[in-house]
Design a protein around this motif. Structure first.
Motif, PDB file in Angstrom:
ATOM      1  N   PHE A   1     -16.933  30.795 -89.316  1.00  0.00           N
ATOM      2  CA  PHE A   1     -15.823  31.329 -88.523  1.00  0.00           C
ATOM      3  C   PHE A   1     -15.950  30.829 -87.091  1.00  0.00           C
ATOM      4  O   PHE A   1     -14.968  30.611 -86.403  1.00  0.00           O
ATOM      5  CB  PHE A   1     -15.827  32.863 -88.524  1.00  0.00           C
ATOM      6  CG  PHE A   1     -15.266  33.456 -89.785  1.00  0.00           C
ATOM      7  CD1 PHE A   1     -13.908  33.426 -90.044  1.00  0.00           C
ATOM      8  CD2 PHE A   1     -16.098  34.059 -90.719  1.00  0.00           C
ATOM      9  CE1 PHE A   1     -13.388  33.967 -91.200  1.00  0.00           C
ATOM     10  CE2 PHE A   1     -15.587  34.613 -91.875  1.00  0.00           C
ATOM     11  CZ  PHE A   1     -14.227  34.563 -92.119  1.00  0.00           C
ATOM     12  N   SER A   2     -17.187  30.689 -86.627  1.00  0.00           N
ATOM     13  CA  SER A   2     -17.477  30.166 -85.290  1.00  0.00           C
ATOM     14  C   SER A   2     -18.882  29.578 -85.348  1.00  0.00           C
ATOM     15  O   SER A   2     -19.528  29.596 -86.400  1.00  0.00           O
ATOM     16  CB  SER A   2     -17.399  31.289 -84.244  1.00  0.00           C
ATOM     17  OG  SER A   2     -18.466  32.207 -84.429  1.00  0.00           O
ATOM     18  N   ALA A   3     -19.383  29.084 -84.225  1.00  0.00           N
ATOM     19  CA  ALA A   3     -20.689  28.437 -84.208  1.00  0.00           C
ATOM     20  C   ALA A   3     -21.824  29.378 -84.602  1.00  0.00           C
ATOM     21  O   ALA A   3     -22.887  28.926 -85.024  1.00  0.00           O
ATOM     22  CB  ALA A   3     -20.964  27.841 -82.829  1.00  0.00           C
ATOM     23  N   ASP A   4     -21.605  30.693 -84.478  1.00  0.00           N
ATOM     24  CA  ASP A   4     -22.679  31.628 -84.806  1.00  0.00           C
ATOM     25  C   ASP A   4     -22.279  32.708 -85.813  1.00  0.00           C
ATOM     26  O   ASP A   4     -23.041  33.635 -86.053  1.00  0.00           O
ATOM     27  CB  ASP A   4     -23.243  32.260 -83.533  1.00  0.00           C
ATOM     28  CG  ASP A   4     -22.176  32.976 -82.722  1.00  0.00           C
ATOM     29  OD1 ASP A   4     -20.981  32.820 -83.016  1.00  0.00           O
ATOM     30  OD2 ASP A   4     -22.541  33.699 -81.774  1.00  0.00           O
TER      31      ASP A   4
ATOM     32  N   ARG B   1     -14.421  27.399 -91.855  1.00  0.00           N
ATOM     33  CA  ARG B   1     -14.636  25.949 -91.801  1.00  0.00           C
ATOM     34  C   ARG B   1     -15.921  25.570 -92.531  1.00  0.00           C
ATOM     35  O   ARG B   1     -16.932  26.259 -92.416  1.00  0.00           O
ATOM     36  CB  ARG B   1     -14.759  25.483 -90.352  1.00  0.00           C
ATOM     37  CG  ARG B   1     -13.599  25.901 -89.470  1.00  0.00           C
ATOM     38  CD  ARG B   1     -12.462  24.916 -89.595  1.00  0.00           C
ATOM     39  NE  ARG B   1     -11.381  25.251 -88.690  1.00  0.00           N
ATOM     40  CZ  ARG B   1     -10.214  25.737 -89.095  1.00  0.00           C
ATOM     41  NH1 ARG B   1      -9.998  25.966 -90.355  1.00  0.00           N
ATOM     42  NH2 ARG B   1      -9.262  25.994 -88.239  1.00  0.00           N
ATOM     43  N   LEU B   2     -15.881  24.455 -93.245  1.00  0.00           N
ATOM     44  CA  LEU B   2     -17.079  23.940 -93.899  1.00  0.00           C
ATOM     45  C   LEU B   2     -17.989  23.249 -92.879  1.00  0.00           C
ATOM     46  O   LEU B   2     -19.206  23.376 -92.928  1.00  0.00           O
ATOM     47  CB  LEU B   2     -16.705  22.957 -95.012  1.00  0.00           C
ATOM     48  CG  LEU B   2     -17.873  22.324 -95.756  1.00  0.00           C
ATOM     49  CD1 LEU B   2     -18.688  23.379 -96.492  1.00  0.00           C
ATOM     50  CD2 LEU B   2     -17.369  21.263 -96.722  1.00  0.00           C
ATOM     51  N   VAL B   3     -17.391  22.543 -91.942  1.00  0.00           N
ATOM     52  CA  VAL B   3     -18.147  21.803 -90.934  1.00  0.00           C
ATOM     53  C   VAL B   3     -18.460  22.727 -89.765  1.00  0.00           C
ATOM     54  O   VAL B   3     -17.570  23.388 -89.212  1.00  0.00           O
ATOM     55  CB  VAL B   3     -17.343  20.568 -90.461  1.00  0.00           C
ATOM     56  CG1 VAL B   3     -18.026  19.868 -89.302  1.00  0.00           C
ATOM     57  CG2 VAL B   3     -17.140  19.617 -91.631  1.00  0.00           C
ATOM     58  N   HIS B   4     -19.739  22.773 -89.402  1.00  0.00           N
ATOM     59  CA  HIS B   4     -20.160  23.596 -88.258  1.00  0.00           C
ATOM     60  C   HIS B   4     -19.471  23.075 -87.008  1.00  0.00           C
ATOM     61  O   HIS B   4     -19.456  21.865 -86.759  1.00  0.00           O
ATOM     62  CB  HIS B   4     -21.683  23.530 -88.106  1.00  0.00           C
ATOM     63  CG  HIS B   4     -22.205  24.482 -87.098  1.00  0.00           C
ATOM     64  ND1 HIS B   4     -22.202  24.212 -85.745  1.00  0.00           N
ATOM     65  CD2 HIS B   4     -22.745  25.721 -87.241  1.00  0.00           C
ATOM     66  CE1 HIS B   4     -22.724  25.230 -85.088  1.00  0.00           C
ATOM     67  NE2 HIS B   4     -23.063  26.162 -85.977  1.00  0.00           N
TER      68      HIS B   4
ATOM     69  N   ALA C   1      -9.000  34.259 -98.655  1.00  0.00           N
ATOM     70  CA  ALA C   1      -9.241  32.850 -98.988  1.00  0.00           C
ATOM     71  C   ALA C   1      -9.592  32.694-100.459  1.00  0.00           C
ATOM     72  O   ALA C   1      -9.080  31.800-101.143  1.00  0.00           O
ATOM     73  CB  ALA C   1     -10.360  32.284 -98.106  1.00  0.00           C
ATOM     74  N   ILE C   2     -10.443  33.557-100.971  1.00  0.00           N
ATOM     75  CA  ILE C   2     -10.838  33.457-102.377  1.00  0.00           C
ATOM     76  C   ILE C   2      -9.659  33.773-103.286  1.00  0.00           C
ATOM     77  O   ILE C   2      -9.437  33.080-104.284  1.00  0.00           O
ATOM     78  CB  ILE C   2     -12.045  34.365-102.671  1.00  0.00           C
ATOM     79  CG1 ILE C   2     -13.261  33.825-101.923  1.00  0.00           C
ATOM     80  CG2 ILE C   2     -12.316  34.445-104.168  1.00  0.00           C
ATOM     81  CD1 ILE C   2     -14.472  34.709-102.000  1.00  0.00           C
ATOM     82  N   VAL C   3      -8.882  34.794-102.965  1.00  0.00           N
ATOM     83  CA  VAL C   3      -7.712  35.126-103.788  1.00  0.00           C
ATOM     84  C   VAL C   3      -6.719  33.965-103.768  1.00  0.00           C
ATOM     85  O   VAL C   3      -6.161  33.592-104.806  1.00  0.00           O
ATOM     86  CB  VAL C   3      -7.067  36.451-103.335  1.00  0.00           C
ATOM     87  CG1 VAL C   3      -5.731  36.678-104.022  1.00  0.00           C
ATOM     88  CG2 VAL C   3      -8.017  37.626-103.600  1.00  0.00           C
TER      89      VAL C   3
ATOM     90  N   VAL D   1     -11.776  23.666 -99.857  1.00  0.00           N
ATOM     91  CA  VAL D   1     -12.058  23.551 -98.423  1.00  0.00           C
ATOM     92  C   VAL D   1     -10.767  23.711 -97.623  1.00  0.00           C
ATOM     93  O   VAL D   1     -10.732  24.432 -96.621  1.00  0.00           O
ATOM     94  CB  VAL D   1     -12.750  22.202 -98.107  1.00  0.00           C
ATOM     95  CG1 VAL D   1     -12.810  21.954 -96.606  1.00  0.00           C
ATOM     96  CG2 VAL D   1     -14.148  22.161 -98.710  1.00  0.00           C
ATOM     97  N   GLU D   2      -9.690  23.073 -98.059  1.00  0.00           N
ATOM     98  CA  GLU D   2      -8.400  23.191 -97.360  1.00  0.00           C
ATOM     99  C   GLU D   2      -7.900  24.628 -97.350  1.00  0.00           C
ATOM    100  O   GLU D   2      -7.424  25.130 -96.322  1.00  0.00           O
ATOM    101  CB  GLU D   2      -7.360  22.289 -98.011  1.00  0.00           C
ATOM    102  CG  GLU D   2      -7.582  20.814 -97.793  1.00  0.00           C
ATOM    103  CD  GLU D   2      -6.534  19.961 -98.490  1.00  0.00           C
ATOM    104  OE1 GLU D   2      -5.486  20.495 -98.911  1.00  0.00           O
ATOM    105  OE2 GLU D   2      -6.775  18.743 -98.619  1.00  0.00           O
ATOM    106  N   ILE D   3      -8.001  25.316 -98.486  1.00  0.00           N
ATOM    107  CA  ILE D   3      -7.539  26.705 -98.568  1.00  0.00           C
ATOM    108  C   ILE D   3      -8.382  27.592 -97.664  1.00  0.00           C
ATOM    109  O   ILE D   3      -7.848  28.423 -96.920  1.00  0.00           O
ATOM    110  CB  ILE D   3      -7.555  27.199-100.027  1.00  0.00           C
ATOM    111  CG1 ILE D   3      -6.482  26.466-100.836  1.00  0.00           C
ATOM    112  CG2 ILE D   3      -7.349  28.710-100.096  1.00  0.00           C
ATOM    113  CD1 ILE D   3      -6.552  26.704-102.336  1.00  0.00           C
ATOM    114  N   PHE D   4      -9.705  27.430 -97.711  1.00  0.00           N
ATOM    115  CA  PHE D   4     -10.575  28.245 -96.866  1.00  0.00           C
ATOM    116  C   PHE D   4     -10.305  27.971 -95.384  1.00  0.00           C
ATOM    117  O   PHE D   4     -10.282  28.910 -94.581  1.00  0.00           O
ATOM    118  CB  PHE D   4     -12.042  27.981 -97.203  1.00  0.00           C
ATOM    119  CG  PHE D   4     -12.558  28.754 -98.395  1.00  0.00           C
ATOM    120  CD1 PHE D   4     -11.724  29.142 -99.428  1.00  0.00           C
ATOM    121  CD2 PHE D   4     -13.886  29.082 -98.485  1.00  0.00           C
ATOM    122  CE1 PHE D   4     -12.196  29.849-100.525  1.00  0.00           C
ATOM    123  CE2 PHE D   4     -14.384  29.791 -99.574  1.00  0.00           C
ATOM    124  CZ  PHE D   4     -13.546  30.177-100.585  1.00  0.00           C
ATOM    125  N   GLU D   5     -10.093  26.719 -95.019  1.00  0.00           N
ATOM    126  CA  GLU D   5      -9.809  26.401 -93.619  1.00  0.00           C
ATOM    127  C   GLU D   5      -8.507  27.048 -93.156  1.00  0.00           C
ATOM    128  O   GLU D   5      -8.409  27.481 -92.010  1.00  0.00           O
ATOM    129  CB  GLU D   5      -9.787  24.893 -93.412  1.00  0.00           C
ATOM    130  CG  GLU D   5     -11.172  24.292 -93.417  1.00  0.00           C
ATOM    131  CD  GLU D   5     -11.205  22.803 -93.160  1.00  0.00           C
ATOM    132  OE1 GLU D   5     -10.128  22.160 -93.108  1.00  0.00           O
ATOM    133  OE2 GLU D   5     -12.326  22.276 -93.010  1.00  0.00           O
TER     134      GLU D   5
END
Length: 193
Positions: A74-77, A31-34, A112-114, A22-26
């Motif tokens: 990435f954003s709300a939508d 973001r994990l959280v909407h 992010a995945i790499v 989650v930290e790496i993706f953020e």
């Protein structure tokens, strides 16, 4: 033509590395959280969104008892659907679908995945990048999970470790290769498709 995807095959470690992922993706804008709903979003069997505390999602993933489909934001939508599954022989797969993303957003997902594949302590078996959806994610299961001899053509890029790396280079000698760390080699076609 199918939707583009990135499939990440990773060993199942003794402890979950989801919080670190989650930290790496953020750090790459996912973001994990909407951003409006304030919770993680999981998709139920009918594709309906179910809100969940991130800690609870992490706990469920750590139990390794069921496949879970969730969304990164990435954003709300603008979201990325991530199908998280546990395979026989102690392997986890994540398939992130790239449909509907801009080129920059797809670049961010791949980066992010790499970063996670090369930075997390749990070893990665392979990362398959097929942005245009030439193949199906399951096409790689035999070769990655079971050391099968059927090798799909590489559409965009793969990150692999031995012995799959050597098998791919023998079967497709025209591939370019580059060591990227964590025992992984990036393979890509010499000429773009």
């Amino acid at each position: 033509m199918a939707d583009g995807f990135i499939r990440w095959y990773r060993e199942s470690g003794a402890t979950s590395v989801f919080a670190e992922q989650v930290e790496i993706f953020e750090a790459h804008g996912m973001r994990l959280v909407h951003p409006v709903r304030g919770a993680a979003v999981v998709l139920d069997i009918e594709g309906e969104q179910v809100l969940m505390r991130p800690q609870e999602l992490g706990r469920l993933l750590g139990l390794r008892i069921a496949s879970i489909t969730m969304e990164w934001w990435f954003s709300a939508d603008i979201n990325v659907i991530d199908a998280y599954a546990y395979e026989p022989l102690g392997c986890e797969t994540q398939t992130l679908w790239l449909d509907g993303l801009t080129l920059q957003q797809a670049d961010a997902v791949e980066a992010a995945i790499v970063a996670a594949a090369t930075g997390l302590p749990t070893p990665t078996r392979a990362v398959i990048v097929d942005r245009r959806g030439y193949g199906d994610p399951d096409d790689w299961d035999s070769a990655v999970l079971y050391d099968g001899d059927r090798l799909p053509a590489i559409a965009d890029r793969v990150l692999v470790c031995d012995p799959l790396k050597e098998k791919l280079l023998r079967s497709f000698p025209e591939l370019r290769s580059e060591e990227v760390g964590a025992g992984l080699t990036l393979l890509s076609p010499a000429l773009p498709l």
